[in-house]
Design a protein around this motif. Structure first.
Motif, PDB file in Angstrom:
ATOM      1  N   ARG A   6       0.843  -1.196   0.000  1.00 55.81           N
ATOM      2  CA  ARG A   6       0.000   0.000   0.000  1.00 55.81           C
ATOM      3  C   ARG A   6       0.869   1.233   0.000  1.00 55.81           C
ATOM      4  N   ALA A   8       0.502   5.107   1.182  1.00 52.51           N
ATOM      5  CA  ALA A   8      -0.406   5.732   2.158  1.00 52.51           C
ATOM      6  C   ALA A   8      -0.093   7.211   2.392  1.00 52.51           C
ATOM      7  N   ASP A  42      -4.551   8.734   3.866  1.00 52.10           N
ATOM      8  CA  ASP A  42      -4.460   8.921   5.321  1.00 52.10           C
ATOM      9  C   ASP A  42      -5.021  10.295   5.705  1.00 52.10           C
ATOM     10  N   ARG A 203       8.125   1.629   3.175  1.00 49.11           N
ATOM     11  CA  ARG A 203       8.119   3.076   3.390  1.00 49.11           C
ATOM     12  C   ARG A 203       9.535   3.543   3.700  1.00 49.11           C
ATOM     13  N   HIS A 207      10.401   5.945   9.181  1.00 47.48           N
ATOM     14  CA  HIS A 207       9.331   5.241   9.895  1.00 47.48           C
ATOM     15  C   HIS A 207       9.814   4.063  10.745  1.00 47.48           C
TER      16      HIS A 207
HETATM   17  N1  GLU Z   1       0.611   8.676   6.038  1.00 48.69           N
HETATM   18  C1  GLU Z   1       1.886   8.182   6.470  1.00 48.69           C
HETATM   19  C2  GLU Z   1       2.969   9.041   5.842  1.00 48.69           C
HETATM   20  O1  GLU Z   1       2.712   9.658   4.828  1.00 48.69           O
HETATM   21  C3  GLU Z   1       1.995   6.744   6.029  1.00 48.69           C
HETATM   22  C4  GLU Z   1       3.225   6.066   6.419  1.00 48.69           C
HETATM   23  C5  GLU Z   1       3.112   4.577   6.115  1.00 48.69           C
HETATM   24  O2  GLU Z   1       3.415   4.208   4.970  1.00 48.69           O
HETATM   25  O3  GLU Z   1       2.696   3.819   6.967  1.00 48.69           O
HETATM   26  O4  GLU Z   1       4.045   9.145   6.356  1.00 48.69           O
END
Ligand code: GLU
Length: 444
Positions: A6, A8, A42, A203, A207
């Protein structure tokens, strides 16, 4: 098991280069494994999320040719988050905390001052029922933290970074919900990844510490862990990525005349052990995709490299692919004659004007003027076919004794008004007999 990835993004701004890369890598991994990519918007932050950014995200992905199997919006799933939240509160994995940001800040400073890691001290866990009632009577509303299990080791095998280990006791219990009831990203993301059957979370390495806490959230909800891949971040040629490329989505690329294929070819390989090459067809990029080829060092993005790569992509583009962006009348033969000289497709219009004219008569030296007059009369007597440039220059070479630059350059200047450009053999038939004779005469 079908691979499900995904992308996001939060619709609080345009996608930047790092987002585009994350989207592409998710897409490539899904494709390489016969899987599917989901687009997850998101948008839990209602104040900062905007529909125009959702639309821009869709457009930018479409421009890059990244298709998604499904689109999910977090704002449509609040009931589900509420249910999981209630379950975790009942199980004691989520607890209320009442500290103000100022209080937390002060405690952090005290710990740092003592040379200790600024980990939340869990004071809220020691509050009695009566303490909490007292605080609420004062008008305080709690925010909510996820209680990490200090006895459970945190670890995963990252597809890029290898073995990862974290000590839960050295992490703060993360805040998952604000006092106003709004969600932070951490918990909803885990709930979605579980419900949507995401097999691989891909990602940026910013993160990694989120993953450490999210791993226990998966467990607390009784779910198995997905795989994780954290790719190293992009840096600009001089350290930071430029603001411009950092924040304008693909508009900046379009303005620079960069083709989506060039962006894809570059972002698919940047930071890997494979060379960045002008690969037009996605199949080899997909087939060769492998997390084992990604390095752990930040990948350096250089805009000049992208422009150079773009030129090499443009040279390969088929006429069908660009026809709707070419000037009126510029057919396949015209495109094939000119494309090798272009850095961008838009530049084709400029060279096409050289074909259609008028072109400025160059200021030639006297002897060259005599020579192009001679060229005009020789050209007049020739069969005007596809090989005319070859016949013309061979005849002139004989007649004038000129060769090399002194033979070719005055002709090029007279016929195009420029001292460089596409192959004259391809250009001259396009210019055509009458206009070519006129140009030679005018320059003479
Ligand atoms: N909305 C989060 C971001 O843009 C998603 C991060 C993820 O991929 O979990 O950092």
């Amino acid at each position: 098991m079908t691979v499900i990835t995904r992308f996001a993004p939060s619709p609080t701004g345009r996608l930047h280069l790092g987002n585009l890369r994350a989207a592409l890598i998710n897409w490539l991994h899904a494709r390489a494994n016969g899987g599917r990519l989901l687009l997850r918007i998101d948008d839990t932050d209602a104040a900062r999320s905007e529909e125009r950014f959702v639309a821009a995200i869709r457009d930018d992905l479409a421009w890059l040719g990244i298709d998604t199997a499904e689109e999910v919006r977090q704002s449509a799933r609040f009931d589900r988050y509420e249910a999981c939240f209630a379950q975790l509160v009942a199980a004691g994995r989520v607890y209320p905390a009442y500290e103000t940001p100022e209080e937390l800040d002060l405690r952090r400073k005290v710990l740092l001052g003592r040379g200790l890691p600024p980990v939340y001290d869990r004071a809220a866990l020691r509050l009695s029922e009566a303490d909490r009632a007292g605080l609420e009577a004062e008008g305080r509303r709690p925010h909510w933290r996820f209680r990490l299990d200090h006895d459970a080791p945190i670890g995963w095998h990252d597809l890029v970074r290898g073995e990862q280990r974290f000590d839960a006791a050295r992490l703060s219990d993360p805040v998952v919900r604000r006092a106003d009831g709004s969600w932070l990203y951490l918990l909803p993301s885990v709930i979605d990844d579980i419900d949507l059957g995401v097999t691989t979370v891909i990602r940026g390495e910013d993160h990694v510490s989120n993953t450490a806490t999210q791993i226990q959230m998966f467990g607390s909800l009784g779910a198995a862990l997905p795989e994780f891949a954290h790719v190293a971040l992009l840096t600009g040629a001089e350290g930071k990525l430029s603001k411009r490329l950092g924040a304008t989505g693909v508009d900046e690329f379009r303005a620079l005349g960069i083709e989506p294929e060039a962006v894809v070819a570059m972002l698919a390989r940047l930071g890997t052990s494979d060379p960045v090459e002008p690969i037009l067809d996605r199949a080899p990029l997909i087939e060769g995709f492998d997390f084992a080829r990604f390095g752990r060092a930040p990948a350096r993005f250089d805009e000049a490299d992208l422009q150079a790569l773009n030129a090499r992509i443009v040279h390969q583009l088929d006429w069908n692919h660009v026809a709707d962006r070419l000037p009126e009348g510029m057919d396949r033969t015209g495109w094939d004659a000119i494309r090798a000289n272009l850095s961008t497709v838009a530049e084709a219009a400029d060279w096409w004007r050289v074909v259609t004219g008028p072109v400025p008569a160059p200021a030639l030296a006297d002897e060259d003027r005599g020579f192009v007059r001679q060229a005009a009369s020789v050209a007049e007597s020739l069969d005007w076919d596809a090989g005319v440039w070859g016949t013309l220059t061979a005849a002139l070479k004989q007649a004038s004794g000129r060769k090399g630059r002194s033979l070719f350059l005055p002709l090029r200047l007279a016929l195009t008004g420029r001292d460089h450009g596409p192959d004259m053999a391809a250009l001259l038939p396009l210019i055509g007999r009458e206009p070519a004779l006129e140009r030679l005469r005018a320059a003479g």
